[in-house]
Write an enzyme that holds these catalytic residues in place. Structure first.
Site, PDB file in Angstrom:
ATOM      1  N   GLU A 126      33.625  61.320  21.107  1.00 12.71           N
ATOM      2  CA  GLU A 126      34.679  60.596  21.171  1.00 12.71           C
ATOM      3  C   GLU A 126      36.117  61.214  21.093  1.00 12.71           C
ATOM      4  O   GLU A 126      37.128  60.680  21.590  1.00 12.71           O
ATOM      5  CB  GLU A 126      34.864  59.400  19.998  1.00 12.71           C
ATOM      6  CG  GLU A 126      35.097  59.931  18.682  1.00 12.71           C
ATOM      7  CD  GLU A 126      35.340  58.737  17.727  1.00 12.71           C
ATOM      8  OE1 GLU A 126      36.435  58.696  17.022  1.00 12.71           O
ATOM      9  OE2 GLU A 126      34.466  57.862  17.595  1.00 12.71           O
TER      10      GLU A 126
ATOM     11  N   GLU B 184      24.061  43.708  32.160  1.00 12.68           N
ATOM     12  CA  GLU B 184      23.769  42.304  32.004  1.00 12.68           C
ATOM     13  C   GLU B 184      24.315  41.703  33.465  1.00 12.68           C
ATOM     14  O   GLU B 184      23.862  40.636  33.804  1.00 12.68           O
ATOM     15  CB  GLU B 184      24.170  41.566  31.131  1.00 12.68           C
ATOM     16  CG  GLU B 184      23.370  41.891  29.781  1.00 12.68           C
ATOM     17  CD  GLU B 184      22.004  41.354  29.497  1.00 12.68           C
ATOM     18  OE1 GLU B 184      21.929  40.478  30.514  1.00 12.68           O
ATOM     19  OE2 GLU B 184      21.289  42.039  29.051  1.00 12.68           O
TER      20      GLU B 184
END
Length: 312
Positions: A117, A86
């Site tokens: 992960e 963004e």
């Protein structure tokens, strides 16, 4: 000692307000979820000092030509990706300055990648490829994700700046961070579902850090997004409204200035404020580039206008 399988940290504990959640009508379930979310802002506000310290690290990193790296997995990592992508439409800042790394790669944004992960080496490897002025920001709700730990440990070994954002106040990885941001959001309504309060808190932290950093770096004038990319009709209209708000000019004058400035709100604003054409405004801005260390005028807009008017 609490082990990984015991999941003893706060977000994994049972929430007493929701133990009978599945027996409730829809209105009660929604109410319980919203009531839980209501406390998130206070938890984030309680760590404002740490957010400020991390923001200053971001500002210094970008000012010195370094790159800010968000490193995370699962929901936490996705919050980092969302924040990073963004920045271009809002501030014209791309991944040459802020870059997000999600365990499992870009595909993990929409589909979980099993075991990603837990890959310590993958986290360390991405930091080995980082620059000497870069900053590593680890995002881990549990505060113990191995992928994030590998990145932070490698950053420490290289002498790079480190930040941890976690909703576990006892996060083990905090010892690897120069700044640890640890809002205590407590047990989730759905036990262990950190896509809820924890993710909301992390999004708030990232919003505050990145937006405050961009303001400090001169990407705004007043509270206006002067480096926004006007890529569609709505955003062009927003650009014109910002020019009118920032300069007091008419809509026609703002439109003419924006066209002359080839879509640059920054150039158009100086042109309007100083009463000069876009070429002259652009040169004044080149002489007064954004500078986080310029008191009261990080964007350089006020200084450029003062130079053109001969009032500085």
């Amino acid at each position: 000692m609490t082990t990984q399988t015991e999941l003893g940290w706060s977000t994994e504990q049972s929430n007493s307000a929701s133990v009978d959640l599945d027996t409730r009508p829809t209105s009660d379930i929604v109410g319980i979820l919203l009531a839980a979310d209501a406390g998130v802002a206070a938890a984030v506000a309680a760590v404002a000092t740490a957010i400020t310290a991390a923001t200053d690290l971001i500002v210094e990193t970008i000012s010195s030509g370094g790159v800010v790296h968000y490193v995370g997995s699962g929901t936490s990592g996705r919050m980092g990706v969302l924040d990073a992508v963004e920045l271009w439409p809002t501030f014209r800042v791309d991944d040459s300055r802020v870059r997000a790394h999600l365990a499992g790669g870009a595909g993990a944004m929409t589909q979980a990648v099993e075991g990603a992960e837990d890959d310590v080496e993958a986290g360390a490897a991405l930091v080995r490829a980082a620059g000497d002025r870069d900053l590593i920001i680890g995002l881990a709700a549990s505060g113990r994700t191995p992928f994030v730990g590998g990145a932070l440990a490698e950053a420490r070994a290289r002498g790079l700046g480190t930040v941890l954002v976690s909703t576990n106040p006892s996060a083990p990885l905090a010892e690897l961070a120069d700044v640890a941001i640890l809002p205590d959001t407590g047990p989730e309504v759905l036990t262990g579902s950190t896509r809820l309060k924890s993710a909301t808190a992390q999004k708030m932290v990232l919003n505050a850090m990145s937006t405050a950093s961009m303001v400090r770096l001169g990407k705004t004038y007043s509270n206006l997004m002067i480096d926004m990319v006007p890529s569609n009709a709505k955003l062009r209209a927003r650009s014109l409204r910002m020019l009118r708000q920032g300069s007091g000019a008419s809509e026609d004058a703002a439109a003419a200035a924006l066209d002359a400035a080839q879509g640059s709100v920054r150039v158009a604003l100086v042109s309007l404020l100083a009463g000069v054409d876009a070429t002259v405004a652009g040169r004044a801005l080149e002489s007064n580039p954004p500078d986080a260390h310029r008191p009261g005028d990080p964007s350089g807009i006020r200084t450029a206008v003062a130079d053109l008017k001969g009032t500085r």
